[in-house]
Design an enzyme around this catalytic site. Sequence first.
Site, mmCIF file in Angstrom:
data_model
loop_
_atom_site.group_PDB
_atom_site.id
_atom_site.type_symbol
_atom_site.label_atom_id
_atom_site.label_comp_id
_atom_site.label_asym_id
_atom_site.label_seq_id
_atom_site.Cartn_x
_atom_site.Cartn_y
_atom_site.Cartn_z
ATOM 1 C CG ASP A 92 -0.251 -0.236 2.526
ATOM 2 O OD1 ASP A 92 0.989 -0.268 2.563
ATOM 3 O OD2 ASP A 92 -0.953 -0.393 3.534
ATOM 4 C CG ASN A 133 -8.170 0.743 12.153
ATOM 5 O OD1 ASN A 133 -7.283 -0.031 11.811
ATOM 6 N ND2 ASN A 133 -8.504 1.793 11.429
ATOM 7 C CG HIS A 144 -5.599 -0.614 8.934
ATOM 8 N ND1 HIS A 144 -5.381 0.726 8.721
ATOM 9 C CD2 HIS A 144 -4.390 -1.088 9.382
ATOM 10 C CE1 HIS A 144 -4.142 1.028 9.003
ATOM 11 N NE2 HIS A 144 -3.518 -0.044 9.404
ATOM 12 C CD GLU A 152 -8.232 2.431 7.197
ATOM 13 O OE1 GLU A 152 -8.147 1.628 8.143
ATOM 14 O OE2 GLU A 152 -7.500 3.441 7.150
#
Length: 243
Positions: free
Chosen positions: A67, A137, A139, A144
């Site tokens: 990414d 979180n 991800h 996400e």
Amino acid sequence: MKVNIRENYDAMSKSVSDQIINYINNKPESLLCLAGGDTPLKTFEYLVKADENKEVDFSKAKFVSLDEWVGLGSSTKGSCVETLYTHLYDKLSINVEKQVCFFDGLSEDLDKECKRVDEFIGGSNGIDICLLGIGMNGHLGFNEPNVDPELKCSVIPLDPVTKTVGAKYFDEDVNVTAGITVGLKHLLASKELILIANAEKKAEIVKKTIEGKITIEVPSTMARKNENSVIYLDEEAASKLEK
Ligand code: F6R
């Protein structure tokens, strides 16, 4: 998902590196997909050492990077491209031009970037071995919470947690609102899927990842759908697990 707990970050990283080396030694022309961020850095050190000692030969492998922050490139210290090149690609005996595929976060045509990377992955018959850190979180890459799990390479708006936590990578203030990422469709189809997490701050999300309900609200739980998924933890990151 197999759970491997090691005494500390160093031992965890060594085990991860051993799994990757094993894979490459069995299938030298593999496609590896590797995360940036902090967690893989020690694994990269072990991979570089193994390459120097000729315990592994990456010359036939291909690398796709997971990414990038939209709007950042290699001149920003802490970008994914800068991290991967500095800590791994530039140190391996590989032909970077031919063997590495990276998203250009500065591209004006991000859809084209997604297509280019989709084609690279498709042209290699999918990802062989994938190494992912876990966000606070849950991800995976920039997939996400509540992302569409059917997405291949995509541009994803950043979750507020990702924006806040992401500041740790940069010396300067960066205004990032989206990420370009290999999507869950590709990641979950990896022939071997490795998740890694260390330190106490990851204990809660690790517990959710392993013991919580499988839900796209916590993308890391989706890794459990892959039969060949494994998570490596240090004792601190594993400290909230019940079993
Ligand atoms: C980095 C990436 C992110 C990180 C995750 C964990 O390329 O894709 O998903 O893997 O945020 O980050 P660290 O390892 O810094 O805790």
